[in-house]
Design an enzyme around this catalytic site. Structure first.
Site, PDB file in Angstrom:
ATOM      1  N   GLY A  56      50.880  39.882  24.254  1.00  0.00           N
ATOM      2  CA  GLY A  56      51.289  41.028  25.042  1.00  0.00           C
ATOM      3  C   GLY A  56      51.521  40.705  26.498  1.00  0.00           C
ATOM      4  O   GLY A  56      52.269  39.794  26.839  1.00  0.00           O
ATOM      5  N   ALA A  57      50.857  41.466  27.373  1.00  0.00           N
ATOM      6  CA  ALA A  57      51.003  41.283  28.811  1.00  0.00           C
ATOM      7  C   ALA A  57      49.695  41.673  29.481  1.00  0.00           C
ATOM      8  O   ALA A  57      48.906  42.437  28.923  1.00  0.00           O
ATOM      9  CB  ALA A  57      52.156  42.129  29.345  1.00  0.00           C
ATOM     10  N   MET A  58      49.474  41.163  30.688  1.00  0.00           N
ATOM     11  CA  MET A  58      48.252  41.467  31.434  1.00  0.00           C
ATOM     12  C   MET A  58      48.594  41.746  32.880  1.00  0.00           C
ATOM     13  O   MET A  58      49.276  40.956  33.537  1.00  0.00           O
ATOM     14  CB  MET A  58      47.269  40.298  31.335  1.00  0.00           C
ATOM     15  CG  MET A  58      45.944  40.579  32.012  1.00  0.00           C
ATOM     16  SD  MET A  58      45.100  41.988  31.223  1.00  0.00           S
ATOM     17  CE  MET A  58      44.125  42.599  32.594  1.00  0.00           C
ATOM     18  N   GLU A  59      48.081  42.877  33.385  1.00  0.00           N
ATOM     19  CA  GLU A  59      48.496  43.404  34.679  1.00  0.00           C
ATOM     20  C   GLU A  59      47.742  42.811  35.863  1.00  0.00           C
ATOM     21  O   GLU A  59      47.361  43.525  36.802  1.00  0.00           O
ATOM     22  CB  GLU A  59      48.317  44.931  34.684  1.00  0.00           C
ATOM     23  CG  GLU A  59      46.884  45.449  34.536  1.00  0.00           C
ATOM     24  CD  GLU A  59      46.436  45.704  33.119  1.00  0.00           C
ATOM     25  OE1 GLU A  59      45.446  46.432  32.925  1.00  0.00           O
ATOM     26  OE2 GLU A  59      47.082  45.184  32.182  1.00  0.00           O
ATOM     27  N   ASN A  60      47.517  41.509  35.888  1.00  0.00           N
ATOM     28  CA  ASN A  60      46.866  40.872  37.037  1.00  0.00           C
ATOM     29  C   ASN A  60      47.548  41.335  38.326  1.00  0.00           C
ATOM     30  O   ASN A  60      48.779  41.317  38.428  1.00  0.00           O
ATOM     31  CB  ASN A  60      46.971  39.351  36.922  1.00  0.00           C
ATOM     32  CG  ASN A  60      46.594  38.853  35.538  1.00  0.00           C
ATOM     33  OD1 ASN A  60      45.450  38.921  35.137  1.00  0.00           O
ATOM     34  ND2 ASN A  60      47.589  38.368  34.806  1.00  0.00           N
ATOM     35  N   HIS A  92      55.309  49.573  32.166  1.00  0.00           N
ATOM     36  CA  HIS A  92      53.884  49.783  31.867  1.00  0.00           C
ATOM     37  C   HIS A  92      53.003  48.905  32.754  1.00  0.00           C
ATOM     38  O   HIS A  92      52.046  49.397  33.384  1.00  0.00           O
ATOM     39  CB  HIS A  92      53.629  49.459  30.389  1.00  0.00           C
ATOM     40  CG  HIS A  92      52.218  49.687  29.946  1.00  0.00           C
ATOM     41  ND1 HIS A  92      51.832  50.800  29.232  1.00  0.00           N
ATOM     42  CD2 HIS A  92      51.091  48.947  30.109  1.00  0.00           C
ATOM     43  CE1 HIS A  92      50.541  50.737  28.981  1.00  0.00           C
ATOM     44  NE2 HIS A  92      50.068  49.616  29.505  1.00  0.00           N
ATOM     45  N   GLU A  93      53.318  47.625  32.818  1.00  0.00           N
ATOM     46  CA  GLU A  93      52.468  46.701  33.572  1.00  0.00           C
ATOM     47  C   GLU A  93      52.549  46.945  35.074  1.00  0.00           C
ATOM     48  O   GLU A  93      51.539  46.810  35.784  1.00  0.00           O
ATOM     49  CB  GLU A  93      52.848  45.253  33.242  1.00  0.00           C
ATOM     50  CG  GLU A  93      52.721  44.889  31.770  1.00  0.00           C
ATOM     51  CD  GLU A  93      51.357  45.209  31.181  1.00  0.00           C
ATOM     52  OE1 GLU A  93      50.346  45.069  31.895  1.00  0.00           O
ATOM     53  OE2 GLU A  93      51.292  45.597  30.003  1.00  0.00           O
ATOM     54  N   HIS A  96      50.439  49.796  36.117  1.00  0.00           N
ATOM     55  CA  HIS A  96      49.035  49.390  36.237  1.00  0.00           C
ATOM     56  C   HIS A  96      48.696  48.894  37.638  1.00  0.00           C
ATOM     57  O   HIS A  96      47.512  48.866  38.005  1.00  0.00           O
ATOM     58  CB  HIS A  96      48.723  48.274  35.245  1.00  0.00           C
ATOM     59  CG  HIS A  96      48.288  48.746  33.896  1.00  0.00           C
ATOM     60  ND1 HIS A  96      47.349  49.738  33.710  1.00  0.00           N
ATOM     61  CD2 HIS A  96      48.649  48.319  32.647  1.00  0.00           C
ATOM     62  CE1 HIS A  96      47.149  49.913  32.409  1.00  0.00           C
ATOM     63  NE2 HIS A  96      47.932  49.076  31.739  1.00  0.00           N
ATOM     64  N   GLU A 115      45.199  52.999  30.612  1.00  0.00           N
ATOM     65  CA  GLU A 115      46.209  52.781  29.579  1.00  0.00           C
ATOM     66  C   GLU A 115      47.014  54.023  29.234  1.00  0.00           C
ATOM     67  O   GLU A 115      48.223  53.947  28.992  1.00  0.00           O
ATOM     68  CB  GLU A 115      45.550  52.198  28.324  1.00  0.00           C
ATOM     69  CG  GLU A 115      44.829  50.879  28.562  1.00  0.00           C
ATOM     70  CD  GLU A 115      45.744  49.781  29.092  1.00  0.00           C
ATOM     71  OE1 GLU A 115      46.979  49.953  29.080  1.00  0.00           O
ATOM     72  OE2 GLU A 115      45.217  48.738  29.523  1.00  0.00           O
TER      73      GLU A 115
END
Length: 654
Positions: A56-60, A92-93, A96, A115
């Protein structure tokens, strides 16, 4: 850009494929700055495309990581579906960066503040810049996924206690993301867009660089709107499930509808009785605006202008089901083509849900589907094709499958003939996706013309890849893979090995995994244990063999025999639901028992919640199959056009 340095980082040779995502980023940051009332506070924002390792993806904060398949876009090879998915995931990211990073949840029981809001905002900004995609109407499919889970005994409130790491991990599900998104949209509609936005800006301004709870959000929204939103919202976030609103026909001269509510469940007769404060909206077809009413107790009355036909949950913005009496349901069916698109989609979804719950019969849904035969809307057909596929999966190895697929082909034929295979000048944006969707399902349903044309186009593609438009590639490759012989399978495999595109690898190997020939399925399962794909892609092949390849028993046996190496290929985050997802394709209760027994001996304790969800899905599908399949069979036989076909298809069908 707006004082922020932005970039997309890729592996060597893929730089240009990041340009579309970069353009999306440049478009949405100013929108979010304006909407939230607080500008993005960092000097830079990088988006990093990683070839594998996670799905997926990660919103660092300031450096978002993505699996490259959901960030990179090749105009010559990528489909409209990929284009839309990239826009949505980037939105989406980046959302965040505000909801999650700038303002952070105080603890995991408030995960939905991250989320749910990011999911809602991704649709909001995507729809704003791409109205032709009909994002909010098509988001009905996401709401349906959430409601399907939320109606079962294994559901949970949006806000749930998180005392252990396993509790926190289990909160990352469709209830948190998609129910959260749907409930937020319902509250926005109830309060009004302007008041809701003002409340969000108050919340952002007051809590930036700090942590919050849901209580903080309700306080900001109440201050902005003057409405007691906490009183309304608490049942939706702190209780599991949702209601069905039952409406009785308007009594002549009274100009009011009698409403009542009760909890809506699937396969859960002992569910605790609950009540909600339900923002009910109603429209009389051809009039506007909708009437609104807050149903606060078990029953109430909604005032209307006349006793003409009324459609509830106008615009499909509410998170509840509607159950009409028989007379009004038949009237709505007759007026189906004249309803707004969102209301057509909502009515189809509610009617199928009534079938699933035993409140209605399959004939009620199929009658409505017949009314949609000439519909031109992608959102309507996405609902129809999803349900047709669900029914077809119940028909696997059943005597009525051929008759049902013949009925499905007849239902799809007018849309197929209207769209054809070639893009038409000036056609709506969504027709590209609709064309692919209809062709793919006709292929699944063994339409000889479609299967033949797909094979012809695949042969041309092998010598000239430019001959097959990107939007048709998922459908053509899927059909060719489904009916592949060894030679075709080997051709797909060679193409999959050769390409450096993660998107294309998914298409080629997915087509291989959909092969109906069990000999080819065994070859695909062997690949799942090898190293020619990144680990996540490889282990996903077993899921595809079980689902699209329809080799359920083969995939389940393979999983039991190779559990340790398969789980080793999964990211820790995705291990708990891997086995339940493979087994839950069955519609026989013995496999629910088998899953639970196997899990006790072979899976860690933190997988128990996912195992129970999986076994419940199996039992639900088995019950639906037993209750409705004979009714579906008789309907399909009665609708088969040619008498010779009818006799052939319906041999052995009750």
């Amino acid at each position: 850009m707006a004082g922020v340095k932005v970039s997309v980082v890729t592996t060597a040779g893929k730089k240009e494929q990041g340009r579309y995502a970069l353009d999306v980023l440049k478009q949405i940051i100013p929108y979010f700055n304006d909407y939230f009332g607080v500008k993005y506070p960092l000097p830079k924002l990088d988006m990093i495309a990683i070839p594998g390792g996670f799905g997926g993806a990660m919103e660092n904060w300031g450096g978002i990581t993505y699996n490259e398949r959901i960030l990179l876009f090749d105009p010559e090879r990528s489909s409209q579906q990929t284009k839309e998915a990239i826009y949505s995931v980037v939105a989406h990211e980046v959302a965040h960066q505000w909801f999650g990073d700038l303002v952070t949840m105080a603890w995991w029981d408030n995960l939905w503040l991250n989320e749910g809001f990011a999911s809602w905002m991704q649709n909001k900004v995507t729809d704003h810049f791409n109205p032709g995609w009909q994002v909010w109407v098509r988001a009905n499919s996401e709401k349906e996924r959430a409601m399907s889970l939320d109606a079962r005994k294994t559901t949970h409130p949006i806000q749930q206690p998180a005392k252990t790491p396993a509790d926190a991990m289990s909160a990352f599900d469709d209830i948190t993301y998609l129910k959260g998104q749907s409930v937020i949209r319902m509250f926005e509609t109830y309060l009004g867009e302007d008041a809701f936005r003002t409340g969000i800006q108050r919340y952002m301004a007051a809590h930036q660089y700090s942590s919050t709870t849901t209580e903080d959000l309700w306080e900001a929204l109440e201050q902005a709107s003057g409405q007691p939103i906490k009183t309304v919202a608490i049942g939706w976030t702190e209780q599991p499930g949702f209601p069905v609103v039952k409406v009785s026909a308007c009594e002549s001269g009274k100009r009011a509808l009698a409403l009542s509510q009760e909890r809506f469940t699937l396969n859960d007769p002992r569910a605790k009785a609950l009540l909600w404060q339900v923002p009910v909206s109603a429209v009389q077809p051809g009039t506007s605006p909708p009437a609104t009413y807050l149903l606060t107790g078990k029953s109430g009355e909604l005032s209307i202008d006349s006793c003409a036909l009324v459609k509830l949950n106008a615009g499909d913005t509410g998170y509840y089901r509607v159950q009409y009496d028989r007379a009004d349901l038949e009237k709505l069916q007759k007026q189906f083509p004249s309803l707004a698109t969102a209301d057509r989609v909502n009515l189809l979804g509610d009617t199928w849900a009534q079938v699933q719950s035993g409140r209605a019969g399959a004939r009620d849904y199929l009658s409505l589907a017949d009314s949609a035969r000439n519909d031109t809307s992608l959102p309507v057909w996405e609902q129809l094709t999803s349900t047709l596929q669900s029914i077809d999966q119940l028909q696997v190895d059943q005597p009525g499958r051929e008759a049902f697929q013949a009925y499905g082909r007849a239902l799809l034929r007018p849309t197929y003939e209207r769209l054809g295979w070639e893009t038409k000048p000036g056609e709506p944006e969504n027709d590209a996706l609709l064309r692919s969707t209809v062709i793919e399902l006709l292929g699944d349903f063994k339409d000889p013309e479609v299967v033949s044309e797909a094979r012809k186009r695949f042969a041309a593609y092998r010598s000239s890849p430019q001959s097959l438009p990107p939007n048709l590639r998922p459908a053509v490759l899927g059909i060719v893979g489904r009916y592949a012989d060894q030679a075709t399978y080997d051709q797909l495999h060679a193409l999959g090995r050769k390409t450096q595109s993660t998107e294309e690898k998914n298409l080629f190997y997915g087509a291989m995994a959909s092969a109906l020939d069990p000999k080819l399925a065994r070859q695909t399962l062997k690949i799942a244990l090898g190293d020619e794909l990144e680990p996540g892609q490889a282990s996903n092949l077993v899921l595809s063999v079980a689902r699209s390849g329809e080799h359920r028993e083969l995939a389940w046996t393979f999983t039991k025999q190779n559990l340790k190496p398969l789980l080793a290929k999964r990211a820790t985050f995705n291990r708990r639901n891997y086995v339940p997802n493979i087994v839950s394709v069955f519609a026989d209760t013995k496999y629910a028992d088998e899953l639970e027994t196997f899990a006790k001996a072979n899976l860690p304790a933190d997988a128990r919640a996912e195992v129970l969800k999986g076994s419940e899905r199996i039992r639900f599908r088995a019950g639906l199959k037993e209750r409705e399949l004979s009714n579906i069979d008789s309907w399909a036989c009665s609708r088969t056009q040619a008498s010779g076909q009818r006799a052939q298809f319906c041999l052995g069908v009750n």
